[in-house]
Design an enzyme around this catalytic site. Structure first.
Site, PDB file in Angstrom:
ATOM      1  N   ASP A   6       0.815  -1.225   0.000  1.00  0.00           N
ATOM      2  CA  ASP A   6       0.000   0.000   0.000  1.00  0.00           C
ATOM      3  C   ASP A   6       0.846   1.272   0.000  1.00  0.00           C
ATOM      4  OD1 ASP A   6      -2.211  -1.720   0.274  1.00  0.00           O
ATOM      5  OD2 ASP A   6      -1.941  -1.740   2.450  1.00  0.00           O
ATOM      6  N   LYS A  36       2.252   2.179  -5.039  1.00  0.00           N
ATOM      7  CA  LYS A  36       2.995   1.708  -6.217  1.00  0.00           C
ATOM      8  C   LYS A  36       2.177   1.842  -7.497  1.00  0.00           C
ATOM      9  CE  LYS A  36       3.500  -2.353  -4.401  1.00  0.00           C
ATOM     10  NZ  LYS A  36       2.997  -2.106  -3.055  1.00  0.00           N
ATOM     11  N   GLY A  48      -3.927  -4.526  -4.690  1.00  0.00           N
ATOM     12  CA  GLY A  48      -4.942  -3.594  -5.176  1.00  0.00           C
ATOM     13  C   GLY A  48      -4.239  -2.313  -5.566  1.00  0.00           C
ATOM     14  N   HIS A  49      -4.070  -2.094  -6.850  1.00  0.00           N
ATOM     15  CA  HIS A  49      -3.333  -0.917  -7.308  1.00  0.00           C
ATOM     16  C   HIS A  49      -4.320   0.140  -7.811  1.00  0.00           C
ATOM     17  CE1 HIS A  49       0.619  -3.371  -7.757  1.00  0.00           C
ATOM     18  NE2 HIS A  49       0.259  -3.155  -6.527  1.00  0.00           N
ATOM     19  N   GLN A  69       2.591  -5.915  -3.016  1.00  0.00           N
ATOM     20  CA  GLN A  69       2.877  -5.992  -1.573  1.00  0.00           C
ATOM     21  C   GLN A  69       4.170  -5.204  -1.263  1.00  0.00           C
ATOM     22  OE1 GLN A  69       2.124  -9.488  -3.021  1.00  0.00           O
ATOM     23  NE2 GLN A  69       0.075  -8.671  -2.908  1.00  0.00           N
TER      24      GLN A  69
HETATM   25  P1  IMP Z   1      -2.349 -12.788   1.799  1.00  0.00           P
HETATM   26  O1  IMP Z   1      -1.340 -12.275   0.835  1.00  0.00           O
HETATM   27  O2  IMP Z   1      -3.764 -12.557   1.380  1.00  0.00           O
HETATM   28  O3  IMP Z   1      -2.088 -14.211   2.199  1.00  0.00           O
HETATM   29  O4  IMP Z   1      -2.213 -11.923   3.174  1.00  0.00           O
HETATM   30  C1  IMP Z   1      -1.049 -12.036   4.022  1.00  0.00           C
HETATM   31  C2  IMP Z   1      -0.714 -10.666   4.626  1.00  0.00           C
HETATM   32  O5  IMP Z   1      -0.274  -9.791   3.590  1.00  0.00           O
HETATM   33  C3  IMP Z   1      -1.891  -9.952   5.303  1.00  0.00           C
HETATM   34  O6  IMP Z   1      -1.377  -9.180   6.379  1.00  0.00           O
HETATM   35  C4  IMP Z   1      -2.402  -9.014   4.221  1.00  0.00           C
HETATM   36  O7  IMP Z   1      -3.077  -7.902   4.751  1.00  0.00           O
HETATM   37  C5  IMP Z   1      -1.076  -8.614   3.580  1.00  0.00           C
HETATM   38  N1  IMP Z   1      -1.220  -8.210   2.170  1.00  0.00           N
HETATM   39  C6  IMP Z   1      -1.362  -9.011   1.089  1.00  0.00           C
HETATM   40  N2  IMP Z   1      -1.432  -8.281  -0.033  1.00  0.00           N
HETATM   41  C7  IMP Z   1      -1.334  -7.000   0.343  1.00  0.00           C
HETATM   42  C8  IMP Z   1      -1.309  -5.769  -0.380  1.00  0.00           C
HETATM   43  O8  IMP Z   1      -1.367  -5.719  -1.624  1.00  0.00           O
HETATM   44  N3  IMP Z   1      -1.186  -4.639   0.372  1.00  0.00           N
HETATM   45  C9  IMP Z   1      -1.060  -4.674   1.721  1.00  0.00           C
HETATM   46  N4  IMP Z   1      -1.062  -5.793   2.434  1.00  0.00           N
HETATM   47  C10 IMP Z   1      -1.194  -6.955   1.754  1.00  0.00           C
END
Ligand code: IMP
Length: 434
Positions: A13, A16, A40-41, A225
Protein backbone atom coordinates in the site's frame (compact mmCIF):
# COMPACT_ATOMS: atom_id res chain seq x y z
CA UNK A 1 16.89 0.23 -23.29
CA UNK A 2 16.14 -0.22 -19.63
CA UNK A 3 14.63 -2.79 -17.34
CA UNK A 4 13.18 -1.10 -14.27
CA UNK A 5 11.69 -2.92 -11.28
CA UNK A 6 9.34 -1.05 -8.93
CA UNK A 7 8.86 -2.56 -5.47
CA UNK A 8 7.23 -1.60 -2.19
CA UNK A 9 9.54 -1.01 0.78
CA UNK A 10 7.01 -1.25 3.61
CA UNK A 11 3.99 -3.51 4.25
CA UNK A 12 2.39 -2.85 0.87
CA UNK A 13 0.00 0.00 0.00
CA UNK A 14 2.88 2.40 -0.64
CA UNK A 15 1.14 3.86 -3.70
CA UNK A 16 3.00 1.71 -6.22
CA UNK A 17 0.00 1.62 -8.58
CA UNK A 18 0.12 5.33 -9.22
CA UNK A 19 3.92 5.38 -9.57
CA UNK A 20 3.87 2.47 -12.02
CA UNK A 21 1.16 4.26 -13.98
CA UNK A 22 3.37 7.36 -14.21
CA UNK A 23 6.43 5.34 -15.27
CA UNK A 24 4.42 3.19 -17.70
CA UNK A 25 4.42 6.16 -20.07
CA UNK A 26 8.12 5.46 -20.72
CA UNK A 27 7.81 1.64 -20.97
CA UNK A 28 6.94 -0.66 -23.87
CA UNK A 29 5.91 -3.53 -21.60
CA UNK A 30 4.54 -3.63 -18.05
CA UNK A 31 4.96 -6.96 -16.29
CA UNK A 32 3.63 -8.23 -12.97
CA UNK A 33 5.78 -10.96 -11.48
CA UNK A 34 4.41 -12.14 -8.10
CA UNK A 35 1.35 -12.18 -5.87
CA UNK A 36 -2.18 -12.22 -7.18
CA UNK A 37 -5.52 -10.60 -6.48
CA UNK A 38 -4.38 -9.81 -2.93
CA UNK A 39 -2.86 -6.67 -4.48
CA UNK A 40 -4.94 -3.59 -5.18
CA UNK A 41 -3.33 -0.92 -7.31
CA UNK A 42 -5.30 2.34 -7.42
CA UNK A 43 -4.74 4.73 -10.31
CA UNK A 44 -6.20 8.22 -10.42
CA UNK A 45 -6.56 9.65 -13.90
CA UNK A 46 -7.61 13.28 -13.85
CA UNK A 47 -11.26 13.68 -14.83
CA UNK A 48 -12.41 10.13 -14.08
CA UNK A 49 -13.16 7.77 -11.18
CA UNK A 50 -10.06 6.02 -9.77
CA UNK A 51 -9.50 2.56 -11.25
CA UNK A 52 -8.34 -0.34 -9.07
CA UNK A 53 -6.58 -3.32 -10.62
CA UNK A 54 -5.78 -6.53 -8.74
CA UNK A 55 -4.24 -8.77 -11.38
CA UNK A 56 -3.84 -6.97 -14.69
CA UNK A 57 -0.71 -4.77 -14.70
CA UNK A 58 -1.32 -1.07 -14.26
CA UNK A 59 0.14 -0.41 -17.74
CA UNK A 60 -3.24 -1.52 -19.16
CA UNK A 61 -4.40 2.07 -18.65
CA UNK A 62 -1.80 3.39 -21.10
CA UNK A 63 -2.75 2.96 -24.76
CA UNK A 64 -0.52 0.66 -26.77
CA UNK A 65 1.45 -0.87 -23.88
CA UNK A 66 1.75 -4.63 -23.75
CA UNK A 67 0.90 -5.99 -20.29
CA UNK A 68 2.02 -9.33 -18.93
CA UNK A 69 0.97 -11.57 -16.03
CA UNK A 70 4.14 -13.49 -15.24
CA UNK A 71 4.67 -17.18 -14.37
CA UNK A 72 5.34 -16.38 -10.69
CA UNK A 73 1.85 -15.01 -10.23
CA UNK A 74 -1.23 -16.77 -8.88
CA UNK A 75 -4.35 -16.10 -10.92
CA UNK A 76 -7.95 -16.32 -9.79
CA UNK A 77 -9.75 -17.01 -13.09
CA UNK A 78 -13.06 -15.46 -12.03
CA UNK A 79 -11.30 -12.32 -10.72
CA UNK A 80 -9.23 -12.01 -13.90
CA UNK A 81 -12.26 -12.31 -16.18
CA UNK A 82 -14.12 -9.73 -14.09
CA UNK A 83 -11.16 -7.37 -14.28
CA UNK A 84 -10.73 -7.77 -18.04
CA UNK A 85 -14.46 -7.00 -18.44
CA UNK A 86 -14.18 -3.96 -16.14
CA UNK A 87 -11.15 -2.59 -18.02
CA UNK A 88 -12.67 -3.20 -21.44
CA UNK A 89 -15.93 -1.59 -20.28
CA UNK A 90 -13.95 1.48 -19.20
CA UNK A 91 -12.36 1.70 -22.65
CA UNK A 92 -9.00 0.07 -21.86
CA UNK A 93 -7.36 -3.11 -23.10
CA UNK A 94 -9.53 -3.26 -26.22
CA UNK A 95 -6.81 -4.11 -28.75
CA UNK A 96 -6.30 -7.88 -29.11
CA UNK A 97 -2.99 -9.18 -27.87
CA UNK A 98 -2.41 -6.38 -25.33
CA UNK A 99 -2.60 -8.80 -22.38
CA UNK A 100 -0.53 -11.98 -22.13
CA UNK A 101 -1.10 -14.34 -19.19
CA UNK A 102 1.65 -16.85 -18.54
CA UNK A 103 0.56 -20.43 -19.16
CA UNK A 104 2.83 -21.34 -16.22
CA UNK A 105 0.99 -19.12 -13.72
CA UNK A 106 -0.80 -21.08 -10.99
CA UNK A 107 -4.57 -20.86 -10.79
CA UNK A 108 -6.39 -20.00 -7.57
CA UNK A 109 -9.08 -22.69 -7.35
CA UNK A 110 -12.30 -22.30 -5.33
CA UNK A 111 -10.92 -24.62 -2.64
CA UNK A 112 -7.91 -22.33 -2.11
CA UNK A 113 -10.19 -19.46 -1.17
CA UNK A 114 -12.29 -21.73 1.03
CA UNK A 115 -9.19 -23.02 2.85
CA UNK A 116 -7.83 -19.47 3.33
CA UNK A 117 -11.10 -18.39 4.93
CA UNK A 118 -11.53 -21.56 7.04
CA UNK A 119 -7.98 -21.43 8.38
CA UNK A 120 -8.19 -17.76 9.28
CA UNK A 121 -11.50 -18.37 11.07
CA UNK A 122 -10.00 -21.33 12.97
CA UNK A 123 -7.04 -19.21 14.14
CA UNK A 124 -9.34 -16.72 15.90
CA UNK A 125 -7.30 -13.92 17.50
CA UNK A 126 -4.08 -15.43 16.15
CA UNK A 127 -5.17 -14.92 12.54
CA UNK A 128 -2.78 -13.36 10.02
CA UNK A 129 -5.45 -11.10 8.59
CA UNK A 130 -4.97 -12.36 5.02
CA UNK A 131 -6.93 -10.86 2.13
CA UNK A 132 -8.87 -14.19 1.89
CA UNK A 133 -8.03 -14.39 -1.82
CA UNK A 134 -6.64 -17.95 -1.54
CA UNK A 135 -3.06 -16.81 -2.14
CA UNK A 136 -1.36 -18.87 0.59
CA UNK A 137 -3.16 -22.17 -0.15
CA UNK A 138 -2.54 -21.78 -3.91
CA UNK A 139 1.20 -21.24 -3.37
CA UNK A 140 1.27 -24.20 -0.96
CA UNK A 141 -0.10 -26.38 -3.75
CA UNK A 142 2.50 -24.99 -6.12
CA UNK A 143 5.33 -25.92 -3.72
CA UNK A 144 3.73 -29.32 -3.05
CA UNK A 145 3.53 -29.89 -6.84
CA UNK A 146 -0.23 -30.35 -6.64
CA UNK A 147 -1.07 -27.02 -8.29
CA UNK A 148 -3.04 -26.23 -11.43
CA UNK A 149 -1.20 -24.06 -13.95
CA UNK A 150 -3.00 -22.08 -16.62
CA UNK A 151 -1.78 -24.61 -19.21
CA UNK A 152 -3.55 -27.37 -17.21
CA UNK A 153 -6.62 -25.25 -16.64
CA UNK A 154 -7.06 -24.84 -20.38
CA UNK A 155 -7.59 -28.60 -20.70
CA UNK A 156 -10.65 -29.13 -18.47
CA UNK A 157 -11.01 -32.71 -19.70
CA UNK A 158 -7.67 -33.57 -18.02
CA UNK A 159 -8.25 -31.49 -14.91
CA UNK A 160 -10.35 -34.05 -13.00
CA UNK A 161 -7.38 -36.46 -12.99
CA UNK A 162 -5.11 -33.75 -11.69
CA UNK A 163 -7.20 -32.31 -8.90
CA UNK A 164 -9.22 -35.39 -7.86
CA UNK A 165 -6.57 -36.78 -5.45
CA UNK A 166 -5.78 -33.32 -4.12
CA UNK A 167 -9.46 -32.69 -3.42
CA UNK A 168 -9.59 -35.78 -1.21
CA UNK A 169 -6.84 -34.33 0.97
CA UNK A 170 -8.49 -30.93 0.99
CA UNK A 171 -11.80 -32.45 2.05
CA UNK A 172 -10.07 -34.15 4.99
CA UNK A 173 -8.75 -30.74 6.10
CA UNK A 174 -12.16 -29.11 5.56
CA UNK A 175 -13.70 -31.85 7.75
CA UNK A 176 -11.16 -31.09 10.44
CA UNK A 177 -11.97 -27.39 10.26
CA UNK A 178 -15.69 -28.12 10.51
CA UNK A 179 -16.41 -26.99 6.94
CA UNK A 180 -18.50 -28.64 4.25
CA UNK A 181 -16.74 -30.96 1.80
CA UNK A 182 -16.43 -29.97 -1.85
CA UNK A 183 -17.59 -32.11 -4.76
CA UNK A 184 -15.28 -32.48 -7.75
CA UNK A 185 -18.14 -31.75 -10.15
CA UNK A 186 -18.90 -28.47 -8.39
CA UNK A 187 -15.23 -27.46 -8.52
CA UNK A 188 -15.13 -28.21 -12.23
CA UNK A 189 -18.51 -26.65 -13.03
CA UNK A 190 -17.23 -23.22 -14.08
CA UNK A 191 -13.86 -24.27 -15.44
CA UNK A 192 -14.79 -24.93 -19.09
CA UNK A 193 -16.40 -21.51 -19.53
CA UNK A 194 -13.54 -19.72 -17.76
CA UNK A 195 -10.93 -21.64 -19.78
CA UNK A 196 -12.60 -20.60 -23.04
CA UNK A 197 -12.52 -16.94 -21.93
CA UNK A 198 -8.86 -17.04 -20.86
CA UNK A 199 -7.42 -19.13 -23.71
CA UNK A 200 -6.86 -16.15 -26.09
CA UNK A 201 -4.68 -14.45 -23.47
CA UNK A 202 -2.50 -17.46 -22.56
CA UNK A 203 1.10 -17.85 -23.73
CA UNK A 204 4.78 -18.05 -22.87
CA UNK A 205 5.31 -14.81 -20.94
CA UNK A 206 8.95 -15.52 -20.07
CA UNK A 207 9.81 -16.01 -23.73
CA UNK A 208 8.08 -12.76 -24.70
CA UNK A 209 9.93 -10.79 -22.02
CA UNK A 210 13.33 -12.25 -22.95
CA UNK A 211 12.72 -11.56 -26.67
CA UNK A 212 11.65 -7.99 -25.93
CA UNK A 213 14.73 -7.48 -23.74
CA UNK A 214 16.90 -8.70 -26.60
CA UNK A 215 15.21 -6.13 -28.88
CA UNK A 216 16.10 -3.35 -26.45
CA UNK A 217 12.58 -2.50 -25.29
CA UNK A 218 11.92 -0.61 -22.05
CA UNK A 219 10.35 -3.00 -19.57
CA UNK A 220 8.71 -2.03 -16.29
CA UNK A 221 8.29 -4.75 -13.68
CA UNK A 222 5.41 -4.04 -11.33
CA UNK A 223 5.94 -5.35 -7.79
CA UNK A 224 3.07 -6.02 -5.40
CA UNK A 225 2.88 -5.99 -1.57
CA UNK A 226 6.14 -4.85 0.07
CA UNK A 227 9.53 -5.97 1.43
CA UNK A 228 8.23 -6.44 4.99
CA UNK A 229 5.61 -8.89 3.69
CA UNK A 230 8.24 -11.01 1.89
CA UNK A 231 7.93 -14.71 2.81
CA UNK A 232 11.67 -15.03 3.60
CA UNK A 233 12.65 -11.57 4.81
CA UNK A 234 9.43 -10.04 6.16
CA UNK A 235 7.80 -10.18 9.58
CA UNK A 236 7.12 -13.95 9.39
CA UNK A 237 4.51 -15.41 9.88
CA UNK A 238 2.64 -12.13 9.31
CA UNK A 239 3.66 -12.04 5.65
CA UNK A 240 2.30 -12.99 2.26
CA UNK A 241 3.32 -16.30 0.68
CA UNK A 242 5.55 -15.01 -2.13
CA UNK A 243 8.88 -13.23 -2.52
CA UNK A 244 8.06 -9.57 -2.93
CA UNK A 245 11.62 -8.35 -3.56
CA UNK A 246 13.03 -7.05 -6.85
CA UNK A 247 14.98 -10.27 -7.43
CA UNK A 248 11.67 -12.14 -7.77
CA UNK A 249 11.20 -10.50 -11.19
CA UNK A 250 14.15 -12.60 -12.44
CA UNK A 251 12.97 -15.93 -11.04
CA UNK A 252 9.37 -15.34 -12.06
CA UNK A 253 9.95 -14.48 -15.72
CA UNK A 254 13.22 -16.36 -16.11
CA UNK A 255 16.06 -13.94 -16.89
CA UNK A 256 19.43 -13.20 -15.30
CA UNK A 257 19.77 -10.69 -12.43
CA UNK A 258 22.27 -8.57 -14.35
CA UNK A 259 19.52 -7.57 -16.77
CA UNK A 260 17.93 -5.28 -14.19
CA UNK A 261 19.09 -1.69 -14.73
CA UNK A 262 17.29 0.11 -11.94
CA UNK A 263 15.39 -0.86 -8.80
CA UNK A 264 12.91 1.78 -7.71
CA UNK A 265 11.80 1.47 -4.07
CA UNK A 266 8.49 3.09 -3.16
CA UNK A 267 7.83 4.22 0.41
CA UNK A 268 5.02 6.25 1.89
CA UNK A 269 6.07 9.36 3.84
CA UNK A 270 4.66 7.58 6.91
CA UNK A 271 3.95 3.87 7.53
CA UNK A 272 0.82 1.73 7.28
CA UNK A 273 0.02 -1.92 7.75
CA UNK A 274 -3.16 -3.86 7.07
CA UNK A 275 -3.68 -7.16 8.84
CA UNK A 276 -2.00 -8.37 12.02
CA UNK A 277 1.69 -8.39 12.96
CA UNK A 278 4.32 -6.26 14.67
CA UNK A 279 4.54 -2.55 13.79
CA UNK A 280 7.12 -0.69 15.94
CA UNK A 281 6.15 2.88 14.97
CA UNK A 282 2.36 2.41 15.07
CA UNK A 283 0.37 5.36 16.49
CA UNK A 284 -2.80 4.17 18.15
CA UNK A 285 -3.87 7.71 19.01
CA UNK A 286 -5.54 10.65 17.29
CA UNK A 287 -2.42 11.33 15.19
CA UNK A 288 -2.70 7.84 13.70
CA UNK A 289 -6.40 8.47 13.14
CA UNK A 290 -5.58 11.78 11.45
CA UNK A 291 -3.21 10.05 8.98
CA UNK A 292 -5.83 7.35 8.29
CA UNK A 293 -8.45 9.98 7.54
CA UNK A 294 -6.23 12.34 5.53
CA UNK A 295 -4.55 9.50 3.64
CA UNK A 296 -7.78 7.55 2.97
CA UNK A 297 -6.06 4.56 4.55
CA UNK A 298 -8.56 1.82 3.85
CA UNK A 299 -7.54 -1.35 1.94
CA UNK A 300 -8.05 -1.22 -1.86
CA UNK A 301 -8.74 -4.98 -1.88
CA UNK A 302 -10.58 -5.57 1.40
CA UNK A 303 -11.70 -2.09 2.55
CA UNK A 304 -10.17 -2.74 5.99
CA UNK A 305 -8.87 0.32 7.90
CA UNK A 306 -5.08 0.40 7.78
CA UNK A 307 -2.98 0.81 10.90
CA UNK A 308 -0.90 4.03 10.71
CA UNK A 309 2.41 5.17 12.20
CA UNK A 310 5.50 7.33 11.74
CA UNK A 311 8.07 6.71 9.04
CA UNK A 312 10.36 3.88 10.13
CA UNK A 313 13.83 4.40 8.66
CA UNK A 314 15.22 1.34 10.47
CA UNK A 315 12.78 -0.91 8.61
CA UNK A 316 13.30 1.05 5.38
CA UNK A 317 17.07 0.63 5.58
CA UNK A 318 16.50 -3.13 5.76
CA UNK A 319 14.12 -2.99 2.76
CA UNK A 320 16.59 -0.88 0.74
CA UNK A 321 19.34 -3.46 1.35
CA UNK A 322 17.11 -6.43 0.55
CA UNK A 323 16.17 -4.95 -2.81
CA UNK A 324 19.39 -3.15 -3.76
CA UNK A 325 17.35 0.01 -4.26
CA UNK A 326 18.92 2.52 -6.69
CA UNK A 327 16.19 5.12 -6.68
CA UNK A 328 13.62 6.10 -4.06
CA UNK A 329 10.10 7.30 -4.55
CA UNK A 330 8.35 8.98 -1.61
CA UNK A 331 4.55 9.01 -1.79
CA UNK A 332 1.74 10.80 0.07
CA UNK A 333 3.98 13.64 1.25
CA UNK A 334 0.88 15.86 1.16
CA UNK A 335 -0.85 13.70 3.80
CA UNK A 336 1.78 14.51 6.44
CA UNK A 337 1.12 18.27 6.06
CA UNK A 338 -0.57 19.93 9.02
CA UNK A 339 1.39 18.06 11.71
CA UNK A 340 3.47 20.48 13.85
CA UNK A 341 6.17 18.06 14.82
CA UNK A 342 6.92 14.85 12.94
CA UNK A 343 8.67 11.91 14.54
CA UNK A 344 11.13 9.95 12.41
CA UNK A 345 12.28 6.56 13.62
CA UNK A 346 16.01 6.48 12.88
CA UNK A 347 16.91 3.15 14.54
CA UNK A 348 15.88 0.47 17.02
CA UNK A 349 17.16 -0.35 20.49
CA UNK A 350 16.75 -3.73 22.12
CA UNK A 351 17.25 -3.92 25.89
CA UNK A 352 18.91 -0.51 25.73
CA UNK A 353 21.45 -1.47 23.05
CA UNK A 354 21.36 -0.24 19.44
CA UNK A 355 20.18 -3.07 17.21
CA UNK A 356 21.95 -3.88 13.98
CA UNK A 357 19.89 -5.57 11.27
CA UNK A 358 16.24 -6.52 11.50
CA UNK A 359 14.90 -8.99 14.10
CA UNK A 360 14.00 -12.47 12.85
CA UNK A 361 11.10 -13.06 15.22
CA UNK A 362 7.85 -11.30 15.92
CA UNK A 363 8.66 -11.39 19.66
CA UNK A 364 11.95 -9.52 19.19
CA UNK A 365 10.41 -6.98 16.84
CA UNK A 366 7.67 -6.37 19.41
CA UNK A 367 10.34 -5.67 22.03
CA UNK A 368 12.35 -3.09 20.08
CA UNK A 369 12.20 0.52 21.17
CA UNK A 370 12.16 2.88 18.19
CA UNK A 371 14.57 5.79 18.50
CA UNK A 372 12.86 8.95 17.31
CA UNK A 373 14.18 12.19 15.97
CA UNK A 374 11.72 15.06 15.97
CA UNK A 375 11.60 17.15 12.80
CA UNK A 376 9.67 20.27 11.93
CA UNK A 377 6.31 19.77 10.19
CA UNK A 378 4.81 21.95 7.50
CA UNK A 379 1.44 23.69 7.16
CA UNK A 380 -1.61 21.92 5.83
CA UNK A 381 -2.44 23.82 2.67
CA UNK A 382 -2.93 23.22 -1.02
CA UNK A 383 0.44 24.51 -2.16
CA UNK A 384 2.15 21.18 -1.45
CA UNK A 385 -0.38 19.24 -3.53
CA UNK A 386 0.13 21.59 -6.45
CA UNK A 387 3.95 21.48 -6.30
CA UNK A 388 5.45 20.10 -9.52
CA UNK A 389 9.06 20.92 -8.67
CA UNK A 390 11.09 20.18 -5.61
CA UNK A 391 11.74 23.88 -5.01
CA UNK A 392 7.98 24.51 -4.80
CA UNK A 393 7.68 22.37 -1.64
CA UNK A 394 7.60 24.09 1.76
CA UNK A 395 11.13 24.28 3.23
CA UNK A 396 10.41 21.78 6.09
CA UNK A 397 8.96 19.30 3.55
CA UNK A 398 12.14 19.63 1.46
CA UNK A 399 14.24 19.03 4.56
CA UNK A 400 12.14 15.92 5.39
CA UNK A 401 12.83 14.47 1.94
CA UNK A 402 16.54 15.32 2.18
CA UNK A 403 16.74 13.71 5.61
CA UNK A 404 15.22 10.45 4.28
CA UNK A 405 17.63 10.52 1.35
CA UNK A 406 20.66 11.08 3.61
CA UNK A 407 19.62 8.44 6.18
CA UNK A 408 19.02 5.78 3.50
CA UNK A 409 21.88 6.87 1.27
CA UNK A 410 19.73 6.56 -1.87
CA UNK A 411 18.47 9.50 -3.99
CA UNK A 412 14.78 10.40 -3.85
CA UNK A 413 13.98 10.61 -7.58
CA UNK A 414 10.19 10.85 -7.38
CA UNK A 415 7.79 12.48 -4.93
CA UNK A 416 4.05 12.00 -5.03
CA UNK A 417 1.92 14.84 -3.62
CA UNK A 418 -1.58 13.63 -4.56
CA UNK A 419 -3.49 10.72 -6.10
CA UNK A 420 -3.57 11.93 -9.73
CA UNK A 421 -1.01 11.18 -12.44
CA UNK A 422 -0.01 14.82 -12.53
CA UNK A 423 0.47 15.16 -8.78
CA UNK A 424 4.03 13.95 -9.16
CA UNK A 425 7.48 15.51 -8.96
CA UNK A 426 9.80 13.54 -11.23
CA UNK A 427 13.35 14.58 -10.39
CA UNK A 428 15.13 11.80 -12.23
CA UNK A 429 13.50 9.32 -14.62
CA UNK A 430 14.61 5.74 -13.80
CA UNK A 431 14.38 4.80 -17.49
CA UNK A 432 16.97 7.42 -18.30
CA UNK A 433 19.35 6.76 -15.41
CA UNK A 434 21.40 3.95 -16.93
P1 IMP B 1 -2.35 -12.79 1.80
O1 IMP B 1 -1.34 -12.27 0.83
O2 IMP B 1 -3.76 -12.56 1.38
O3 IMP B 1 -2.09 -14.21 2.20
O4 IMP B 1 -2.21 -11.92 3.17
C1 IMP B 1 -1.05 -12.04 4.02
C2 IMP B 1 -0.71 -10.67 4.63
O5 IMP B 1 -0.27 -9.79 3.59
C3 IMP B 1 -1.89 -9.95 5.30
O6 IMP B 1 -1.38 -9.18 6.38
C4 IMP B 1 -2.40 -9.01 4.22
O7 IMP B 1 -3.08 -7.90 4.75
C5 IMP B 1 -1.08 -8.61 3.58
N1 IMP B 1 -1.22 -8.21 2.17
C6 IMP B 1 -1.36 -9.01 1.09
N2 IMP B 1 -1.43 -8.28 -0.03
C7 IMP B 1 -1.33 -7.00 0.34
C8 IMP B 1 -1.31 -5.77 -0.38
O8 IMP B 1 -1.37 -5.72 -1.62
N3 IMP B 1 -1.19 -4.64 0.37
C9 IMP B 1 -1.06 -4.67 1.72
N4 IMP B 1 -1.06 -5.79 2.43
C10 IMP B 1 -1.19 -6.96 1.75
Amino acid sequence: MSNVVVVGLQWGDEGKGKIIDVLAEFADLVVRFQGGANAGHTIGIEGREPIITHLVPTGALRPGKQVVIGPGMVVDPAALIEEIDMLQGAGFLSEPGRLLVSDRAHMVMPYHKLLDRAREAAKGDAKIGTTLRGIGPCLEDKAARSGVRLADFLRPEKLAERIGPRLQEINAVLDMLGQQRLRLDDVLADVAGQAARLEPFAGDAGLLVRRQMARGRNILFEGAQGALLDIDHGTYPFVTSSNTLAAAACTSLGFGPRRIDCVVGVAKAYTTRVGAGPFPTEMEDDRGEMLRRRGGEFGATTGRPRRCGWLDLAALRHAVELNGVDSLCLTKLDVVGGVDRIQLCTGYRLQGEPLEGFPATVERLQQVEPEYEQVEGWPEDDSLGSAREFEALAAPARRYVQKVEAMLNVPVDMISVGPGRNDTILLNNPFRRS
